[in-house]
Design an enzyme around this catalytic site. Structure first.
Site, PDB file in Angstrom:
ATOM      1  N   GLU A  42      98.260 119.583  29.671  1.00 11.67           N
ATOM      2  CA  GLU A  42      97.715 119.034  30.906  1.00 11.67           C
ATOM      3  C   GLU A  42      96.402 119.743  31.246  1.00 11.67           C
ATOM      4  O   GLU A  42      96.287 120.956  31.141  1.00 11.67           O
ATOM      5  CB  GLU A  42      98.727 119.243  32.036  1.00 11.67           C
TER       6      GLU A  42
ATOM      7  N   LYS B 119     100.696 110.479  35.919  1.00  3.11           N
ATOM      8  CA  LYS B 119     101.591 111.455  36.528  1.00  3.11           C
ATOM      9  C   LYS B 119     102.151 110.826  37.803  1.00  3.11           C
ATOM     10  O   LYS B 119     101.403 110.471  38.714  1.00  3.11           O
ATOM     11  CB  LYS B 119     100.838 112.746  36.850  1.00  3.11           C
TER      12      LYS B 119
ATOM     13  N   CYS C  79     103.998 117.366  33.138  1.00  3.58           N
ATOM     14  CA  CYS C  79     104.372 118.591  33.860  1.00  3.58           C
ATOM     15  C   CYS C  79     105.456 118.383  34.927  1.00  3.58           C
ATOM     16  O   CYS C  79     106.636 118.273  34.606  1.00  3.58           O
ATOM     17  CB  CYS C  79     103.107 119.203  34.453  1.00  3.58           C
TER      18      CYS C  79
END
Length: 510
Positions: A266, A341, A375
């Site tokens: 990321e 995300k 993440c």
């Protein structure tokens, strides 16, 4: 091809309808030598007797290369055979569907497409075909195109030894050995008229380690996927070209091990924000977003050139005036897909004004069906459960964490996702620090590949992991066939045993 953007690359079976284009490409590849191309009746015969063995590779629809082969009973082939003996006067009578060896009779790449590692793709196809047909291996007569320069100094045997020691460059032999072929013997008078090789050839061989004798009970075919994780070191860069040089270095490194995927972390491109550190953080990251499209385009070309699927980690991207955290899957066939995300961290929202994404999906690849969560998303089990219901085999998690406790959240949740969804989970993060980039601070990472915990897998569920906080790559093989067995015969069956009569995870329609 350096300045030409490639949009699509495709491997397909050769047909008689390709004759004229194949003829033109062959003449270009062989320097316009007359009678160097296959005639139309040859193509008709080859595609009729062994269609799987005849393939072409296309770049944006244009024929760029070709590989032709036969199956032979190797015990019936004389050790000192010639090329003419193999093709039997162009009748291909030596082709034996019940034979045990794949014999390559031609392979070429057009000059304008050389340097894209297309030859490796053709050879990888032959290897996969050999494994699928349960053949002992692949053989062919390899030319020695630079031998004529040294024939007065060295014997063919001495020449080969010097090529192996890198004292002499031979483009054909170097390419073959780099693709795991080894020399068996030297054949004199192999190809009539091959003056560059002085009519010598090296019989090259590749052994199929999965070959089983036909009289033994066949084992189920496993699909083994090789993952290449990049544990990226945050460091200052002079600009985009400098950063992309490092990106290509790592892509080259993992592709050299024939990895199917290269995975970046990321915000791996965050060092480029140093140029804008005098700005407020929200403006600086929006300037960084200006690089995203060109980075994706460059990584898309690298995926084609190095024959590897690239997961770009994540980067900031502006859609209108709205800032998202997104990444791209660059498939090695040239296709491209985007992921978002879904859950941004409080810090991303507060400092940068980053907004939450809404698109969640699995991706079909030539190495299984995959999912990608960035993440923080890995800490929400509902997301990966939805992907598992769509048949996900491997979950990739590019991450960026600054502290060990933040890393532990990602790691422990990733291990849980592997168990509960009966899949592999690969996490890739960054290490180091960026003192000249506000809100990036330091990074803590230990990239890893996690598995379910059952008898066919490591007992602790850790397939492989890097050294913490050290720039390096991690290459690991995962067997998708084991997931199929786990789903049906595991000690526990986390997917099948769910109580959907009590609870379920469903998508909310938009």
């Amino acid at each position: 091809m350096e300045d030409h953007k490639i949009n699509n690359i495709e491997l397909s079976f050769l047909t008689v309808g390709d004759f004229e284009e194949l003829k033109s490409a062959t003449l270009e590849a062989y320097g316009g030598v007359l009678n160097s191309y296959w005639k139309k009746d040859h193509i008709a015969r080859l595609t009729s007797i062994f269609s799987e063995g005849q393939v072409v590779i296309r770049i944006d629809g244009q024929l760029a290369g070709c590989a032709l082969s036969l199956i032979v009973d190797y015990d019936k082939i004389d050790d000192n055979h010639t090329y003419a003996d193999i093709i039997e006067g162009d009748k291909f009578k030596n082709h034996d569907p019940e034979g045990d060896v794949l014999y390559g009779i031609d392979v070429f790449i057009k000059p304008e497409f050389r340097g894209l590692r297309l030859g490796r793709r053709l050879y990888d196809y032959r290897k996969e075909l050999c494994e699928n047909l349960n053949l002992k291996g692949i053989v062919f007569g390899g030319r020695m195109p630079n031998f004529h320069k040294y024939k007065d100094q060295y014997s063919p045997k001495e020449y080969i030894q010097k090529v192996k020691r890198k004292e002499i460059h031979d483009p054909v032999l170097n390419f073959q050995t780099s693709n795991d072929f080894h020399p068996l013997r030297i054949i004199k008078g192999y190809l009539e008229g091959d003056t560059a090789s002085s009519e010598y050839a090296v019989l090259m061989e590749w052994d199929n380690i999965y070959y089983t004798k036909p009289n033994k009970k066949a084992s189920s075919v496993k699909t083994v996927v090789r993952l290449g994780l990049i544990q990226w070191q945050m460091r200052p860069y002079n600009g985009l070209d400098d950063l992309m040089q490092q990106v290509e270095y790592f892509v080259d490194s993992v592709s050299a091990y024939r990895s199917d995927f290269a995975v970046f972390p990321e915000f791996f491109n965050a060092p480029l924000m140093a140029k804008y550190n005098h700005m407020h953080e929200p403006q600086a990251i929006r300037e960084l977003a200006g690089y995203t499209q060109i980075i994706v385009e460059k990584m898309q070309q690298l995926s084609i050139s190095y024959n590897i699927n690239i997961i770009t980690g994540s980067m900031p991207e502006l859609v209108g005036d709205v800032l998202y955290n997104v990444g791209y899957l660059c498939r090695r066939d040239g296709s491209l897909e985007r992921y978002e995300k879904i859950h941004v961290t409080p810090d991303e929202a507060k400092v940068w004004g980053m907004q939450r994404g809404s698109e969640l999906k699995t991706f079909e690849t030539d190495a299984g069906k995959i999912g990608i969560l960035i993440c923080y998303d890995s800490e929400f089990p509902e997301l990966s459960r939805l992907l598992a219901d769509e048949g996900m085999d491997i979950l990739f998690v590019p991450f960026l964490t600054d502290t060990q406790n933040g890393y532990s959240r990602v790691r422990l949740c990733a291990q849980a996702r592997a168990i509960e969804n009966e899949c592999y989970v690969a996490i890739a993060g960054s290490v180091g620090n960026l003192p000249n980039v506000s809100n990036m601070d330091i990074q803590y990472a230990q990239s890893a590949v996690f598995t379910p915990c059952d008898f066919a897998f490591p007992s602790n569920g850790i397939k492989a992991e890097t050294t913490p906080n050290t720039e390096m790559i991690l290459v690991a093989d995962v067997d998708l066939g084991l997931l199929r067995e786990l789903n049906s015969f595991g000690a526990v069956k986390n997917l099948k045993d769910r109580r959907k009569d009590v609870y379920d995870v469903i998508r909310v329609s938009k």
